[in-house]
Motif scaffolding. Structure first.
Motif, mmCIF file in Angstrom:
data_model
loop_
_atom_site.group_PDB
_atom_site.id
_atom_site.type_symbol
_atom_site.label_atom_id
_atom_site.label_comp_id
_atom_site.label_asym_id
_atom_site.label_seq_id
_atom_site.Cartn_x
_atom_site.Cartn_y
_atom_site.Cartn_z
ATOM 1 N N ALA A 3 6.999 9.406 2.388
ATOM 2 C CA ALA A 3 8.310 8.850 2.721
ATOM 3 C C ALA A 3 8.539 8.807 4.223
ATOM 4 O O ALA A 3 9.301 7.965 4.723
ATOM 5 N N ALA A 4 7.887 9.690 4.961
ATOM 6 C CA ALA A 4 8.042 9.723 6.415
ATOM 7 C C ALA A 4 7.510 8.443 7.057
ATOM 8 O O ALA A 4 7.794 8.176 8.232
ATOM 9 N N ARG A 5 6.755 7.642 6.296
ATOM 10 C CA ARG A 5 6.216 6.388 6.822
ATOM 11 C C ARG A 5 7.160 5.209 6.644
ATOM 12 O O ARG A 5 6.920 4.120 7.183
ATOM 13 N N VAL A 6 8.267 5.391 5.916
ATOM 14 C CA VAL A 6 9.191 4.282 5.689
ATOM 15 C C VAL A 6 9.830 3.789 6.992
ATOM 16 O O VAL A 6 9.940 2.575 7.208
ATOM 17 N N VAL A 32 12.621 -2.212 2.103
ATOM 18 C CA VAL A 32 12.985 -0.807 2.326
ATOM 19 C C VAL A 32 13.605 -0.226 1.062
ATOM 20 O O VAL A 32 13.309 0.915 0.673
ATOM 21 N N SER A 33 14.463 -0.985 0.390
ATOM 22 C CA SER A 33 15.055 -0.516 -0.867
ATOM 23 C C SER A 33 13.992 -0.312 -1.939
ATOM 24 O O SER A 33 14.080 0.608 -2.758
ATOM 25 N N ALA A 34 12.974 -1.180 -1.937
ATOM 26 C CA ALA A 34 11.885 -1.040 -2.912
ATOM 27 C C ALA A 34 11.148 0.279 -2.720
ATOM 28 O O ALA A 34 10.698 0.895 -3.689
ATOM 29 N N MET A 35 11.023 0.726 -1.473
ATOM 30 C CA MET A 35 10.384 2.020 -1.229
ATOM 31 C C MET A 35 11.233 3.159 -1.789
ATOM 32 O O MET A 35 10.710 4.112 -2.373
ATOM 33 N N VAL A 48 0.826 -1.199 0.000
ATOM 34 C CA VAL A 48 0.000 0.000 0.000
ATOM 35 C C VAL A 48 0.865 1.255 0.000
ATOM 36 O O VAL A 48 0.531 2.255 -0.630
ATOM 37 N N LEU A 49 2.008 1.187 0.697
ATOM 38 C CA LEU A 49 2.902 2.340 0.726
ATOM 39 C C LEU A 49 3.459 2.630 -0.664
ATOM 40 O O LEU A 49 3.525 3.792 -1.090
ATOM 41 N N ALA A 50 3.841 1.588 -1.381
ATOM 42 C CA ALA A 50 4.330 1.790 -2.747
ATOM 43 C C ALA A 50 3.235 2.377 -3.639
ATOM 44 O O ALA A 50 3.493 3.274 -4.453
#
Length: 484
Positions: A160-163, A184-187, A142-144
């Motif tokens: 991005a602050a949610r990473v 994490v890298s995918a984000m 969902v983040l992506a």
């Protein structure tokens, strides 16, 4: 521009995530005799929608906004009455170790929106239905999706602050360090790609083909929260600085500035596409790599460690693939270059004294700690890179490099298993340590105090370091005996 990548997220589910990962703050508690008005004021001061009514360590009840509306205002109750009179006293709780999914089922079954969390007999927190919704919105899938829906740097910055929250949840769910690094890298890839899309929207289509390339930890798919950025641009040889330079400078500035705004700070060594040296056509990049291989001075070795860990992110993939294929066809034959790479790798050694015991940093800001990154993880990354270059292996991720190195004969399968176990253990310690610091509102770092670990974990830490030290010794004998 490429389509947004699909990010599989089967490691991050409410069924495998403990309730403890949802806790954001200590519970706000009030005594039973406190007037209702004062309880409401406490809720306003702390910006919460509920408070727990406690008598010492004993949970007596819970009061929510709905209770204040229905049981006080609508009923015309005197706001000076004790808060326990309007509290729900038949309180259902969940244990801190329960799965978040159990809390969700409890709320659905009872049609409630708040559940106290206990650790044994002690109340340690409170979770709400909105916490579970936020937990779902912070999942990698969902983040992506949210990243690709943003239309400005400011909007991307908020997402991005949610990473860091994603990393905390991964750690709490017991996700492997390898999977955590990939997610994490995918984000970061998604944020980078969206910035490139926004840049092309503002600047127009690029005049010649290009490839945006991640380097360093992002390139290896091993990123954690609070990383700086390492990236570059490989341009088609049709690039002409006079006609195309301004466009690609603007593109690089937009993306690097955007990454910085999103928390991926500028590389201290300026190894970014924003730097003209790292924004060059294919043939110039080929010259760079050939010079680094044939003249391995200290600066060349440092650059090699960053830029040999390159991975395509967006643009024209063939620009990077053809470059890497030509370079990797040369490295196995360059014994002097490999010897220098080994010598450079030995500058990072595990923190063990001559008796094989842990040796912490002495003095300074990090006195009494162990640098998990530079003393443990980086030496394994360096070993894997040497194996890959010696075997002409195209893999960039450290784990994949080690697995392929066993096939190439650069290292035995038994030793590969040892290194993989050491890498997973050290990286897990690092991710968990960073998650604890982020949870406490502190910046993530790599400095762990051994006394934070159990005796068993300390023994495993020494064993992991011993494996790395032994394999460093093997490479030293293989490449450096009689050379320096």
């Amino acid at each position: 521009m490429p389509e947004p990548p699909t990010c599989l997220d089967d490691t991050l589910t409410l069924t495998s995530t403990p309730v403890r990962s949802l806790l954001r703050r200590a519970p706000i508690c009030v005594p039973p005799e406190l007037p209702v008005r004062a309880a409401a004021q406490t809720m306003r001061e702390h910006n919460v929608s509920s408070v727990l009514v406690t008598d010492g360590d004993t949970l007596r009840g819970i009061v929510t906004d709905r209770d204040l509306r229905n049981r006080v205002l609508a009923a015309g109750l005197d706001p000076q009455r004790p808060v326990i009179e309007v509290a729900t006293t038949a309180v259902q709780t969940v244990d801190i170790g329960d799965a978040a999914f159990d809390a969700l089922l409890l709320m659905a079954r009872l049609n409630i929106h708040h559940v106290p969390v206990t650790d044994g007999a002690r109340v340690v927190g409170l979770i709400s239905s909105s916490d579970l919704q936020q937990r779902q919105s912070d999942s990698a899938v969902v983040l992506a999706q949210a990243i690709y829906q943003q239309d400005s740097v400011a909007e991307l910055q908020a997402v991005a602050a949610r990473v860091p929250a994603l990393q905390r949840q991964l750690a709490a769910a017991g996700t492997s360090a390898h999977a955590t690094g990939r997610l994490v890298s995918a984000m970061t890839d998604a944020i980078t790609t969206r910035l490139l899309q926004l840049a092309e929207r503002a600047l127009g289509p690029a005049p010649v083909p290009w490839a945006w390339v991640a380097a360093g930890s992002q390139g290896r798919n091993e990123q954690t929260a609070q990383s700086d950025q390492d990236n570059c641009l490989v341009l088609d040889d049709a690039y002409d600085a006079a006609h195309h330079g301004a466009y690609f400078e603007a593109l690089a500035r937009f993306v690097c500035d955007g990454l910085n705004a999103c928390g991926y700070v500028y590389c201290p060594g300026e190894m970014m596409a924003l730097t003209p040296m790292w924004r060059q056509p294919w043939s110039r990049w080929r010259e760079y790599f050939m010079r680094w291989i044939e003249t391995p001075d200290p600066k060349a070795l440092m650059l090699t460690c960053v830029f040999f860990d390159q991975r395509f992110v967006a643009g024209e993939r063939a620009l990077l693939d053809t470059l890497r294929a030509e370079v990797l066809a040369r490295t196995p034959k360059q014994r002097i270059f490999l010897a220098h790479m080994v010598s450079n790798a030995l500058t990072h050694t595990p923190p063990l004294n001559w008796l094989g015991n842990l040796q912490t940093i002495r003095g300074g800001e990090h006195d009494g700690t162990i640098d998990l990154k530079h003393s443990g993880i980086v030496p394994i990354i360096d070993l894997a890179r040497v194996y890959a270059l010696a075997g002409g292996i195209g893999a960039v991720n450290t784990r994949e490099r080690l697995l392929h190195s066993a096939d190439s004969g650069e290292i035995t399968r038994e030793r590969v298993r040892d290194l993989l176990d050491a890498l997973e253990f050290l990286t897990t310690l690092r991710v968990q340590h960073q998650a604890r610091r982020l949870e406490a509102g502190q910046p993530a770092d790599n400095f762990l105090r051994p006394d934070e670990l159990s005796a068993l974990e300390q023994r495993h830490l020494k064993d992991a370091f011993a494996v790395v030290k032994a394999l460093q010794g093997v490479l030293e004998k293989r490449y450096l005996a009689g050379r320096f």
